[in-house]
Design a protein around this motif. Structure first.
Motif, PDB file in Angstrom:
ATOM      1  N   UNK A 142     -79.728 -15.530  66.522  1.00  0.00           N
ATOM      2  CA  UNK A 142     -80.054 -16.024  65.182  1.00  0.00           C
ATOM      3  C   UNK A 142     -78.759 -16.436  64.496  1.00  0.00           C
ATOM      4  N   UNK A 143     -78.714 -17.660  64.003  1.00  0.00           N
ATOM      5  CA  UNK A 143     -77.530 -18.163  63.314  1.00  0.00           C
ATOM      6  C   UNK A 143     -77.757 -18.103  61.806  1.00  0.00           C
ATOM      7  N   UNK A 144     -76.775 -17.581  61.102  1.00  0.00           N
ATOM      8  CA  UNK A 144     -76.893 -17.433  59.649  1.00  0.00           C
ATOM      9  C   UNK A 144     -75.721 -18.117  58.946  1.00  0.00           C
ATOM     10  N   UNK A 171     -74.997 -15.932  48.748  1.00  0.00           N
ATOM     11  CA  UNK A 171     -76.379 -16.333  49.015  1.00  0.00           C
ATOM     12  C   UNK A 171     -76.574 -16.618  50.501  1.00  0.00           C
ATOM     13  N   UNK A 172     -77.615 -16.018  51.089  1.00  0.00           N
ATOM     14  CA  UNK A 172     -78.007 -16.329  52.471  1.00  0.00           C
ATOM     15  C   UNK A 172     -78.723 -17.674  52.443  1.00  0.00           C
ATOM     16  N   UNK A 173     -78.011 -18.747  52.799  1.00  0.00           N
ATOM     17  CA  UNK A 173     -78.489 -20.102  52.534  1.00  0.00           C
ATOM     18  C   UNK A 173     -79.205 -20.769  53.705  1.00  0.00           C
ATOM     19  N   UNK A 211     -85.018 -24.239  61.622  1.00  0.00           N
ATOM     20  CA  UNK A 211     -83.826 -24.289  60.780  1.00  0.00           C
ATOM     21  C   UNK A 211     -84.289 -24.378  59.334  1.00  0.00           C
ATOM     22  N   UNK A 212     -84.114 -23.302  58.603  1.00  0.00           N
ATOM     23  CA  UNK A 212     -84.588 -23.212  57.222  1.00  0.00           C
ATOM     24  C   UNK A 212     -83.382 -23.019  56.310  1.00  0.00           C
ATOM     25  N   UNK A 213     -83.291 -23.818  55.261  1.00  0.00           N
ATOM     26  CA  UNK A 213     -82.159 -23.702  54.342  1.00  0.00           C
ATOM     27  C   UNK A 213     -82.622 -23.863  52.903  1.00  0.00           C
ATOM     28  N   UNK A 214     -81.840 -23.315  52.000  1.00  0.00           N
ATOM     29  CA  UNK A 214     -82.089 -23.433  50.566  1.00  0.00           C
ATOM     30  C   UNK A 214     -80.767 -23.745  49.870  1.00  0.00           C
TER      31      UNK A 214
END
Length: 301
Positions: A163-165, A255-257, A271-274
């Motif tokens: 998992x890439x963060x 923030x975990x973006x 791939x989910x981003x905010x």
């Protein structure tokens, strides 16, 4: 009883008791007291058998965290932003200042039933389960399992570091364009990398830097410890920040973006981003304007 997380002790593991070892392998329990209670209740099993807190862990042991399938007694009615949801998983935008789980009532986990749809799958979990940890003051993306299969498969991805963060932060001081931090956390190897997004002058701090942070390992408070360790603490960090430079009432600027992982059912690469909170950019803009005003007034004088 449903197995929700599983771990195989790797070769070369030093002699350590179960209570201490289990604290670092399960995302759902992050306190010594919580691990102790889970072992005593038979929720943590070793090689399929109930174990004791003093059991010496050995390479090859299979350690499982089970669920009694009891729903929460109360639901915390806290509205959460649901970024993604299907029958297997959900991703929510965790607010800063609230714990993911724990003994207290006001946790994200207790708020999940108020915000997510129940899964219709046969192996649906009675209690939605966050599969990783985010510090209480940190905001951002939190991945939640809705089925036992999803919990086990996502847990394995985290264990295998698949998992890439990406985190977005505002830190005190000036940084290079990119860099790598290799610094132990709690006597364990820990590696992070960073990329500079932008930099602004500041009267109070000389410079503020907005950066993207990439943890290659998953130690507790890793990014906060690493940034403080190189002399660039994250803005608003009450534990590792510089005394006198803690912002009251503004929270932690971390923030975990973004999250990248394989969907536990379909195998699709997700791939989910905010965007980070508005305050991140706004605070830097205000600091730069104050700096410009101060310097223009100094020139006049």
């Amino acid at each position: 009883m449903v197995v929700i997380e599983a771990h195989v002790v790797p070769g070369g593991t030093e002699s350590i008791r179960l209570q201490e070892y289990a604290l670092h392998i399960f995302s759902g329990i992050n306190t010594n007291q919580g691990i102790k209670k889970a072992i005593k209740r038979g929720l943590i099993r070793v090689n399929g058998l109930q174990a004791s807190t003093g059991l010496w862990v050995k390479a090859g042991f299979k350690i499982e965290l089970c669920d009694l399938e009891l729903p929460p007694s109360k639901i915390y009615k806290l509205p959460l932003e649901v970024v993604y949801e299907d029958d297997h998983i959900a991703i929510i935008n965790k607010p800063g200042g609230i714990s993911v789980s724990g003994n207290q009532f006001r946790t994200v986990q207790n708020a999940l039933p108020y915000n997510l749809r129940p899964s219709m799958r046969k192996n649906a979990l009675p209690v939605f389960r966050p599969v990783h940890r985010i510090d209480s003051p940190t905001c951002g993306l939190l991945l939640v399992a809705k089925t036992a299969d999803a919990s086990a498969k996502l847990g394995k991805q985290f264990e295998d570091r698949l998992v890439k963060k990406r985190y977005r932060a505002v830190v005190i001081g000036s940084l290079h364009e990119k860099g790598k931090i290799d610094m132990q956390v709690d006597d364990k190897d820990a590696v992070s990398t960073f990329k500079l997004v932008k930099k602004s002058p500041s009267i109070r701090n000389r410079f503020l830097s907005m950066v993207d942070l990439y943890p290659e390992t998953g130690r507790t408070h890793q990014l906060r410890i690493h940034m403080a360790g190189i002399g660039n603490p994250i803005l608003g960090d009450k534990i590792y920040g510089t005394e006198g430079e803690i912002l009251r009432g503004k929270g932690l600027f971390l923030c975990a973006a973004e999250l990248q992982f394989s969907h536990p059912d379909s195998g699709e690469e997700m791939s989910i981003s905010i965007d980070p909170p508005y305050k991140f950019g706004r605070f830097m803009e205000m600091e730069e304007k104050r700096w410009e005003k101060y310097n223009s007034e100094s020139e006049i004088v």
